[in-house]
Structures are given as C-alpha cells and as structure tokens.
Design a protein around this motif. Sequence first.
Motif, PDB file in Angstrom:
ATOM      1  N   HIS A 182       0.837  -1.207   0.000  1.00 19.49           N
ATOM      2  CA  HIS A 182       0.000   0.000   0.000  1.00 19.49           C
ATOM      3  C   HIS A 182       0.873   1.259   0.000  1.00 19.49           C
ATOM      4  O   HIS A 182       0.589   2.232  -0.709  1.00 19.49           O
ATOM      5  CB  HIS A 182      -0.913   0.013   1.230  1.00 19.49           C
ATOM      6  CG  HIS A 182      -1.986  -1.028   1.187  1.00 19.49           C
ATOM      7  ND1 HIS A 182      -2.827  -1.286   2.241  1.00 19.49           N
ATOM      8  CD2 HIS A 182      -2.361  -1.896   0.210  1.00 19.49           C
ATOM      9  CE1 HIS A 182      -3.671  -2.251   1.924  1.00 19.49           C
ATOM     10  NE2 HIS A 182      -3.397  -2.641   0.693  1.00 19.49           N
ATOM     11  N   ARG A 199     -10.057  -3.477  -0.815  1.00 18.91           N
ATOM     12  CA  ARG A 199     -10.682  -2.153  -0.662  1.00 18.91           C
ATOM     13  C   ARG A 199      -9.681  -1.103  -0.204  1.00 18.91           C
ATOM     14  O   ARG A 199      -9.699   0.040  -0.675  1.00 18.91           O
ATOM     15  CB  ARG A 199     -11.818  -2.221   0.362  1.00 18.91           C
ATOM     16  CG  ARG A 199     -13.066  -2.914  -0.105  1.00 18.91           C
ATOM     17  CD  ARG A 199     -14.136  -2.697   0.941  1.00 18.91           C
ATOM     18  NE  ARG A 199     -14.429  -1.278   1.029  1.00 18.91           N
ATOM     19  CZ  ARG A 199     -15.469  -0.691   0.454  1.00 18.91           C
ATOM     20  NH1 ARG A 199     -16.317  -1.404  -0.237  1.00 18.91           N
ATOM     21  NH2 ARG A 199     -15.672   0.599   0.573  1.00 18.91           N
ATOM     22  N   GLU A 200      -8.827  -1.473   0.759  1.00 13.04           N
ATOM     23  CA  GLU A 200      -7.861  -0.495   1.275  1.00 13.04           C
ATOM     24  C   GLU A 200      -6.917  -0.029   0.174  1.00 13.04           C
ATOM     25  O   GLU A 200      -6.571   1.156   0.097  1.00 13.04           O
ATOM     26  CB  GLU A 200      -7.065  -1.108   2.424  1.00 13.04           C
ATOM     27  CG  GLU A 200      -7.882  -1.271   3.697  1.00 13.04           C
ATOM     28  CD  GLU A 200      -7.062  -1.837   4.840  1.00 13.04           C
ATOM     29  OE1 GLU A 200      -6.982  -1.178   5.884  1.00 13.04           O
ATOM     30  OE2 GLU A 200      -6.512  -2.934   4.682  1.00 13.04           O
ATOM     31  N   ASP A 203      -8.743   2.246  -2.246  1.00 17.93           N
ATOM     32  CA  ASP A 203      -9.022   3.571  -1.691  1.00 17.93           C
ATOM     33  C   ASP A 203      -7.815   4.501  -1.766  1.00 17.93           C
ATOM     34  O   ASP A 203      -7.890   5.663  -1.360  1.00 17.93           O
ATOM     35  CB  ASP A 203      -9.521   3.461  -0.244  1.00 17.93           C
ATOM     36  CG  ASP A 203     -11.039   3.355  -0.167  1.00 17.93           C
ATOM     37  OD1 ASP A 203     -11.700   3.720  -1.158  1.00 17.93           O
ATOM     38  OD2 ASP A 203     -11.562   2.916   0.863  1.00 17.93           O
ATOM     39  N   ASN A 222     -11.597   7.638  -5.327  1.00 22.12           N
ATOM     40  CA  ASN A 222     -11.191   6.272  -4.985  1.00 22.12           C
ATOM     41  C   ASN A 222     -12.398   5.316  -5.001  1.00 22.12           C
ATOM     42  O   ASN A 222     -13.497   5.678  -5.441  1.00 22.12           O
ATOM     43  CB  ASN A 222     -10.481   6.256  -3.638  1.00 22.12           C
ATOM     44  CG  ASN A 222     -11.381   6.736  -2.499  1.00 22.12           C
ATOM     45  OD1 ASN A 222     -12.600   6.864  -2.652  1.00 22.12           O
ATOM     46  ND2 ASN A 222     -10.785   7.006  -1.356  1.00 22.12           N
ATOM     47  N   PHE A 223     -12.182   4.102  -4.468  1.00 25.79           N
ATOM     48  CA  PHE A 223     -13.231   3.085  -4.551  1.00 25.79           C
ATOM     49  C   PHE A 223     -14.457   3.459  -3.720  1.00 25.79           C
ATOM     50  O   PHE A 223     -15.598   3.202  -4.136  1.00 25.79           O
ATOM     51  CB  PHE A 223     -12.682   1.726  -4.080  1.00 25.79           C
ATOM     52  CG  PHE A 223     -13.630   0.594  -4.341  1.00 25.79           C
ATOM     53  CD1 PHE A 223     -13.743   0.041  -5.609  1.00 25.79           C
ATOM     54  CD2 PHE A 223     -14.435   0.091  -3.330  1.00 25.79           C
ATOM     55  CE1 PHE A 223     -14.633  -0.990  -5.858  1.00 25.79           C
ATOM     56  CE2 PHE A 223     -15.318  -0.937  -3.571  1.00 25.79           C
ATOM     57  CZ  PHE A 223     -15.422  -1.479  -4.834  1.00 25.79           C
ATOM     58  N   SER A 224     -14.253   4.091  -2.575  1.00 29.67           N
ATOM     59  CA  SER A 224     -15.401   4.500  -1.751  1.00 29.67           C
ATOM     60  C   SER A 224     -16.250   5.519  -2.506  1.00 29.67           C
ATOM     61  O   SER A 224     -17.489   5.461  -2.471  1.00 29.67           O
ATOM     62  CB  SER A 224     -14.918   5.086  -0.417  1.00 29.67           C
ATOM     63  OG  SER A 224     -14.279   4.088   0.354  1.00 29.67           O
ATOM     64  N   ALA A 225     -15.582   6.461  -3.196  1.00 30.17           N
ATOM     65  CA  ALA A 225     -16.314   7.455  -3.994  1.00 30.17           C
ATOM     66  C   ALA A 225     -17.048   6.767  -5.152  1.00 30.17           C
ATOM     67  O   ALA A 225     -18.184   7.135  -5.487  1.00 30.17           O
ATOM     68  CB  ALA A 225     -15.344   8.509  -4.528  1.00 30.17           C
ATOM     69  N   TYR A 226     -16.407   5.773  -5.755  1.00 29.70           N
ATOM     70  CA  TYR A 226     -17.032   4.999  -6.851  1.00 29.70           C
ATOM     71  C   TYR A 226     -18.296   4.301  -6.353  1.00 29.70           C
ATOM     72  O   TYR A 226     -19.347   4.338  -7.010  1.00 29.70           O
ATOM     73  CB  TYR A 226     -16.017   3.991  -7.381  1.00 29.70           C
ATOM     74  CG  TYR A 226     -16.583   2.779  -8.073  1.00 29.70           C
ATOM     75  CD1 TYR A 226     -17.095   2.848  -9.359  1.00 29.70           C
ATOM     76  CD2 TYR A 226     -16.583   1.532  -7.425  1.00 29.70           C
ATOM     77  CE1 TYR A 226     -17.601   1.719  -9.990  1.00 29.70           C
ATOM     78  CE2 TYR A 226     -17.078   0.405  -8.043  1.00 29.70           C
ATOM     79  CZ  TYR A 226     -17.593   0.497  -9.328  1.00 29.70           C
ATOM     80  OH  TYR A 226     -18.089  -0.617  -9.942  1.00 29.70           O
ATOM     81  N   GLU A 227     -18.216   3.671  -5.186  1.00 26.63           N
ATOM     82  CA  GLU A 227     -19.395   2.982  -4.639  1.00 26.63           C
ATOM     83  C   GLU A 227     -20.531   3.967  -4.376  1.00 26.63           C
ATOM     84  O   GLU A 227     -21.703   3.662  -4.636  1.00 26.63           O
ATOM     85  CB  GLU A 227     -19.026   2.246  -3.353  1.00 26.63           C
ATOM     86  CG  GLU A 227     -18.353   0.916  -3.589  1.00 26.63           C
ATOM     87  CD  GLU A 227     -18.336   0.052  -2.357  1.00 26.63           C
ATOM     88  OE1 GLU A 227     -18.606  -1.157  -2.469  1.00 26.63           O
ATOM     89  OE2 GLU A 227     -18.058   0.582  -1.266  1.00 26.63           O
TER      90      GLU A 227
END
Length: 542
Positions: A182, A199-200, A203, A222-227
């Motif tokens: 990471h 996920r980490e 992100d 990032n992935f959280s924004a995508y979700e």
Amino acid sequence: MSAASLTCTHLSFTWADGTTVLDNLDIAFGPGRTGLVGANGSGKSTLLKLLAGELVPTAGAVGSAGEIGLLPQNVTLDTRLRVDQALGIAERRAALHAIEAGDTAEEHFETVGDDWDVEERALATLGELGLGHIGLDRTAGELSGGESVLLRLAALLLRRPDVLLLDEPTNNLDLYARRRLHQAVASWPGVLVVVSHDRELLDLVDRIAELRSGEVTWYGGNFSAYEAALAVEQEAAERLLRTAEADVRKQRRELADAQVTLARRKRYGQKMWDSKREPKIVMGARKRAAQESAGRHRLLHEDRLAEARERLDEAAEAVRNDDEIRVELPYTAVPPGRQVLTLENLEMAHHARVRGTLDLRGPERIALVGRNGAGKTTLLRTVAGELAPLGGTATAHVPLRFLPQRLDVLDDALSVAENVARFAPGATANRVRARLARFLFRGARADQKAATLSGGERFRAALAALMLAEPAPQLLLLDEPTNNLDMASVRQLTTALESYRGALLVAGHDLPFLRSIGVTRWLLMEGGELTETTPEALGGPV
C-alpha cells in the motif's frame, strides 16, 4: 515520468477457442493511480497483459510513452535464483565488487555504467518493502509466497518503469506485507493501473475505471467514492425502471381499451348493416372509414406500447443484477453461551501451538490473523480434523465444515447440484435445487460442471456445498475466503455470512472484510503462539 501514458485504440482480443474478451475498446491511462475494476471474467487481467505486451491483440493497437512494468497475478520465481538475480542487478553488482577488489577491466565499468549505488538502492528498496532481512545472496526458494510477490515488486521499483501494472497484488500477502505494498502504491510517481479486490488498496487510487460488458466507465476518486456514485446511479436507474414499468402497464390498458372500442364499433356497424336503415353505399363508406380510423387508432397504441417496452428494456439494462445469497438455515443457529470449540494445550505441525485453554462459545465470530507461515492454516486444518495434533486436544462440540483456500471440496467432474448432493445424501433433488437457488444457481446453472465455473462461481458452489451439508454446520472455518474473488463476490459472501447464524472462525488479512462480517474476537498467531488482540492493534503502523 509525468509525460508517461498508455493508450488502447480499437483494441480487440479473442482467445483461440473463439471466445471474445474485448471488442473495439478505446481507453487511455494518464499520470496517477487508476483502479481497474469489474466482475470476474470481464477481461481485466487480459487487458493488463495486452497493455504489457504479453498478449498480442486480435485487432487494434496499444501505444505507450515510457517503459512498462507488470506484476502478474500469479508470481512464479525460479527457486534457484539468488535475490540479486531476481532483482536484475546481479551483473552490475558483480562488476562493482570486481572493481572494488582492484579489477579495472573496461567491461566492468561498462556493466556498471552510472549505477554506482545499485547495491545500496536495492537494499533500500528491499527495506521499504519489509524485506531488509533477506539480503541479496539468499535464493528465491528460501522465501515465502508473500515475500516472492514483494521481491518481484522490488525488481520493478528498481527498474523505475514509467508505467506500473499490478494484477491482484495483495493476493496471498499477509497484513504486514499488504501495508508495505500500500505504501509503495501511495508513493508511486508515474502511471499506475491496479486490478484488485482489496478495498484499502483501491481507496489509494485517484480514479476508478470500470470494465463492464466490454466498455469502460470512468469515475473520479477512490473506490469509496465509486461505490457512492454507483449507489446514486442505481437509485436513479431503479426510479426510471419503475416509471417505465408503469408506462408499459398504461399503454397495455390503453391498447386494450382501444380494442374494446373497435369491437363495439364493429358490432354497431354490423347492426346498422343488418337493419338496412341507411342506403347500402352510405353504410359501406361509413364501414370503411370506421375500419381505417380504428386501424390507425390500434396501430398508434401498438406503437406506443412497443416504445414503452423499449424504454423498459433500456431501464432494466441500467439496473445491475446484484442478487444476494440467502442463507436461511435454522439448524445452523447456535444458542448464546453454547460451547462450540475447545482447544487445550494444542501442539501442532510447524511449531504452532495454543497454550492453556481457548473456548469458542455461542455464535461467536473469530478472526484469525497473523503473518504468512505463522500457522493459521495449520490451526484450521487441525480443528477440521485434517491434521492430527502433536499434543493436546482440539474438540468441536457441534457439526463443523472447513472451506480451504484451494476450494478443493468440489469434484470437477460433477455438476454443482451433484456436488451439493454428495454433502447432503438424504436430500431430494428438488430440495437440493431449491436451496441452490438461494446461492444464485438456478435452473441450468445448477447443472454446470464444477470444472467450468469462474473463480467467484466456484467459491459460491463450494460455500453452498458446505452450508447445505447434513448435518448443518454450526461452526464454519474459512481460510482466506476473499482471495481471488471480485468485489461482487465479496459482497455476496458478506451477505451470506451476515445471515449465517452459526459460529465463525475466519483466517484472513482483509481487515475491511473481517470488520464487515461482524467479528467479535480477534486472535493473532505470531511466533507460533496464539494470543488475543484488537483491530486497533492490527491497524497501527508497521
């Protein structure tokens, strides 16, 4: 580095058996970190191999400005290679040592070039990835699987490619190795494209490229924004679907009303004709006009219905099929306080042990964490009865099932339904199929051979076989369950485990996943010893 880029123009790829993976794809990757996501089988790994030049496109082209480095999903290193050979610095290092020993041959200076600090850079890179202890003279065969992945990454970082492609880089990495990776991703200065279900890691990216049905859709953040963006999209799509469904119902009613009106007019016209109340020529003209008018009216409503159905199809296509696994099995329930598992002074293979007594009671959910090779899998296999203890006891007080990393509980020659029937010989074929439907194997899908299943499907089938076994398992042992699963499959697994009412013992490194399934206790296997820990202690800096 800022000028580096990667471009695909009209890119197509078809396997030798005729299976088309990509068709006329246009995509460009610029500076920054991109997360490439999509369902298993959507073509993500194939696309990375095409970008890296490991596969040749069937049509179209890949253009790159700068050198490309690829970390493949399955890293294999020749076990005889020394670490410096795996890093690609062995010749420069040997030349450097020869010069330091007083050998001033011209070829040594040519080999070293301007890279006089190659050894220091190599050791520094290994240190940054947590491999400082291995040195440059050991062989690859002495390293663990996770260390081999990090060594391959270290070789790429030393090359300093302009474009770095990572395919599921955290698979088989323990918690500590994941953090090292990471950090390397977070500090990467050039173009980076990563395929992952971590996920980490996702992100840490700047943008998400979703590969779906052969097309790429871009999402900023990032992935959280995508979700979050996807959730908004799906809410809007579901509203459109409801509107389109209501419109189809309305157009059907109006078409039915038009047909009733037409039939009524027809009956009235026939009645007038039969009574001969008007001249024949007048009645004929009126009849033709009525038929033409009614025909136009009917066609108008039929056209409107067809258009409404088209809009419905489009709306339905925009709504994603996020079916969820349902595990409503009453016999898996464990009452609070019920003794489930007891480990007593357990001595196991590979010098792993549990001192004193460890009890698992009621529907507890225990996460088993620790470095690769610490003994987590050994503990699970010992509890499952696959390995005999070297000392002490492991006593299960309820029916249990073990789902290993390899998913080898399935017989590839049998169908999904036949595999499940093996674990539940007393169940009827209808009962097996009804339960399989809850694991999204409906109709012909239940008849697929296990050998033909994708990674996510194979996992679901293996989980179904264990969950539907007789007697129903009240303790489920899972070893690295999210390895090689796409994000949709991880969500399905999370849903399944949320509705499971038995006890869980899960070995894993994916902290967000472990938190999502409601873990109640955390056990750390370190130095061969099992101790209680907390997620906060695990989440600290390495």
